[in-house]
Design a protein around this motif. Structure first.
Motif, short mmCIF file in Angstrom:
data_model
loop_
_atom_site.label_atom_id
_atom_site.label_comp_id
_atom_site.label_asym_id
_atom_site.label_seq_id
_atom_site.Cartn_x
_atom_site.Cartn_y
_atom_site.Cartn_z
N ASP A 14 0.81 -1.23 0.00
CA ASP A 14 0.00 0.00 0.00
C ASP A 14 0.84 1.28 0.00
O ASP A 14 0.40 2.32 -0.48
N ASP A 15 2.05 1.17 0.56
CA ASP A 15 2.86 2.39 0.66
C ASP A 15 3.87 2.52 -0.49
O ASP A 15 4.88 3.21 -0.36
N ILE A 16 3.60 1.85 -1.59
CA ILE A 16 4.54 1.89 -2.73
C ILE A 16 4.66 3.33 -3.25
O ILE A 16 3.67 4.06 -3.31
N THR A 17 5.88 3.70 -3.60
CA THR A 17 6.08 5.05 -4.12
C THR A 17 6.17 5.02 -5.64
O THR A 17 6.43 3.97 -6.24
N GLN A 18 5.99 6.18 -6.22
CA GLN A 18 6.07 6.29 -7.67
C GLN A 18 7.44 5.86 -8.19
O GLN A 18 7.54 5.19 -9.22
N ASN A 19 8.49 6.21 -7.43
CA ASN A 19 9.84 5.83 -7.85
C ASN A 19 10.03 4.32 -7.88
O ASN A 19 10.70 3.78 -8.76
N GLU A 20 9.41 3.65 -6.92
CA GLU A 20 9.52 2.18 -6.90
C GLU A 20 8.81 1.57 -8.10
O GLU A 20 9.25 0.56 -8.65
N VAL A 21 7.69 2.17 -8.49
CA VAL A 21 6.97 1.66 -9.67
C VAL A 21 7.80 1.92 -10.93
O VAL A 21 7.91 1.06 -11.81
N PHE A 22 8.45 3.07 -10.98
CA PHE A 22 9.35 3.36 -12.11
C PHE A 22 10.46 2.32 -12.20
O PHE A 22 10.84 1.90 -13.29
N ALA A 23 10.94 1.87 -11.03
CA ALA A 23 12.02 0.88 -11.02
C ALA A 23 11.56 -0.44 -11.62
O ALA A 23 12.31 -1.11 -12.34
N ILE A 24 10.30 -0.82 -11.35
CA ILE A 24 9.74 -2.06 -11.92
C ILE A 24 9.68 -1.92 -13.44
O ILE A 24 10.09 -2.80 -14.20
N ARG A 25 9.20 -0.77 -13.86
CA ARG A 25 9.07 -0.51 -15.29
C ARG A 25 10.43 -0.56 -15.99
O ARG A 25 10.59 -1.20 -17.03
N THR A 26 11.40 0.08 -15.38
CA THR A 26 12.74 0.10 -15.97
C THR A 26 13.32 -1.31 -16.06
O THR A 26 13.94 -1.67 -17.06
#
Ligand SMILES: [Mg+2]
Length: 413
Positions: free
Chosen positions: A109-121
């Motif tokens: 629930d506390d995932i940050t936008q940067n962490e999602v960017f890391a998955i995408r990258t």
């Protein structure tokens, strides 16, 4: 939180992976038989060429724009898809593969936008396919987020405050699970935007759209209805494989070959989805030109024991063909549809056929794993003629990742 990963212009991206010279150039992929446009690069979308349009209608525009066209190469797309999905699973754990280019997963629930960017990258770097990720409290909102992500930098964490401000501008018809008919019905009620839909009285939603509408409303307001592995879709009702021939044929062996090709396609799809069919229809359709249009051959077969076995299905399909085939008719198209689908797990075994079934099961498994490992068509029924039932797909790229002889060579200077 739920995430949805969606590959951008997936088929086009797969083609570009092995043709980096086509980056930023107009590229489109055609349906089997090169009939319609089924994937467009952004440059082609910018030409206002709609999805699904017949190729001949837009041929001139595409030629003028210098577009590169490809026939569908599903062997390649499926393999790249598997690579995307397994890479994603390394990043986020178990995924629900929703379609060839989309997967849902769960995130803290506390995932940050940067962490999602890391998955995408990670997915983009390891597989080379551009992807968008939407993250939100429910699957329906995550799906919406992935669309917004495409307009942004590829990631959208759609929190409820943001969602409430933009919901006034989102048309109901663009929501996952709201089909065209429902959108029309909503419009008749004076509801066009999601915000208006959310304001509707629950009793109205229930009476007009049933439990499906009620679930969508809940999901859109941030209450989780669908967990991972659950969606609107009931169990699939039928699986179909059909194709036109490049030229008409009166030859029975060619029709047998075509039907066998389609039987193999639906049978392996059934096994992949862990389903059994209790009914199958075979079709052979004559050319629409001339007086043969009444000679359509169609036969339905009901199985006493639901099956996903290639041999069983093929045996019945060829028998049905011998009933409907008419000598001298110029056939243009053949196809197989299986229906009455049920999950494999639920099947009751027949008392007398167990040993034979075991053998068939082992053969099917071997067939599937060899075809997966060495490429589609490695093991196929002997009735399939070389190059039979292939239709026209003149622009198909190579099977770069699944055929030894198609592996690209790199020359270093
Ligand atoms: Mg996509």
């Amino acid at each position: 939180m739920f995430g949805l990963l969606d590959c951008n212009n997936f088929f086009v991206s797969c083609e570009r992976l092995f043709r980096p010279d086509l980056l930023k150039k107009p590229v489109a992929v055609l349906s089997s038989n090169d009939g319609c446009i089924v994937a467009r690069s952004q440059e082609v979308k910018d030409l206002d060429i709609p999805m699904g349009v017949p190729y001949f209608q837009v041929k001139d525009v595409l030629t003028k724009a210098g577009a590169t066209l490809f026939s569908s190469n599903f062997t390649l797309y499926r393999d790249i898809s598997a690579r995307v999905m397994s890479t994603l699973e390394q990043e986020v754990g178990l995924c629900e593969i929703y379609s060839i280019d989309e997967a849902f997963f769960e995130l803290p629930d506390d995932i940050t936008q940067n962490e999602v960017f890391a998955i995408r990258t990670a997915v983009m770097n390891k597989v080379g396919i551009p992807v968008s990720i939407g993250v939100a409290a429910t699957k329906t909102l995550a799906k919406q987020g992935s669309k917004l992500a495409k307009q942004q930098q590829g990631v959208c964490v759609l929190d409820l405050t943001l969602w409430q401000t933009i919901a006034t501008e989102i048309p109901c018809g663009s929501i996952w699970g709201i089909g065209r008919q429902t959108a029309v019905k909503l419009r008749e009620l004076g509801v066009t935007s999601v915000a208006e839909f959310l304001k509707l009285d629950l009793a109205v939603v229930r009476s007009q759209f049933g439990v499906v509408g009620e679930r969508i409303k809940a999901e859109l307001s941030g209450a989780t209805v669908f967990s991972l592995g659950e969606s609107h879709e009931e169990i699939q009702q039928s699986i179909m494989s059909t194709r036109s021939f490049e030229h008409t044929t009166t030859n029975r062996a060619e029709l047998q070959s075509a039907l066998a090709y389609h039987v193999e396609a639906v049978a392996s799809k059934l096994r992949e989805k862990q389903l059994l069919a209790s009914q199958m229809t075979i079709m052979v359709l004559p050319s629409r030109h001339g007086d043969f249009f009444l000679k359509t051959g169609r036969k339905e077969i009901i199985f006493t024991q639901p099956t996903a076995n290639t041999q069983d299905l093929l045996h019945e399909a060829l028998r049905a063909l011998s009933v409907v085939y008419e000598h001298g008719v110029p056939y243009k198209k053949a196809g197989v549809i299986v229906g009455g689908l049920s999950p494999q797990m639920a099947a009751t075994q027949s008392l007398f056929s167990q040993a034979a079934e075991e053998t068939q099961h082992v053969l099917d498994q071997m067939r599937d794993s060899l075809n997966m490992r060495f490429g589609h068509g490695t093991i196929q029924s002997a009735v399939i003629l070389p190059n039979g039932a292939r239709g026209s797909a003149k622009l198909r790229s190579k099977e770069y990742t699944t055929k030894w002889k198609d592996i690209p060579t790199v020359h270093a200077k």
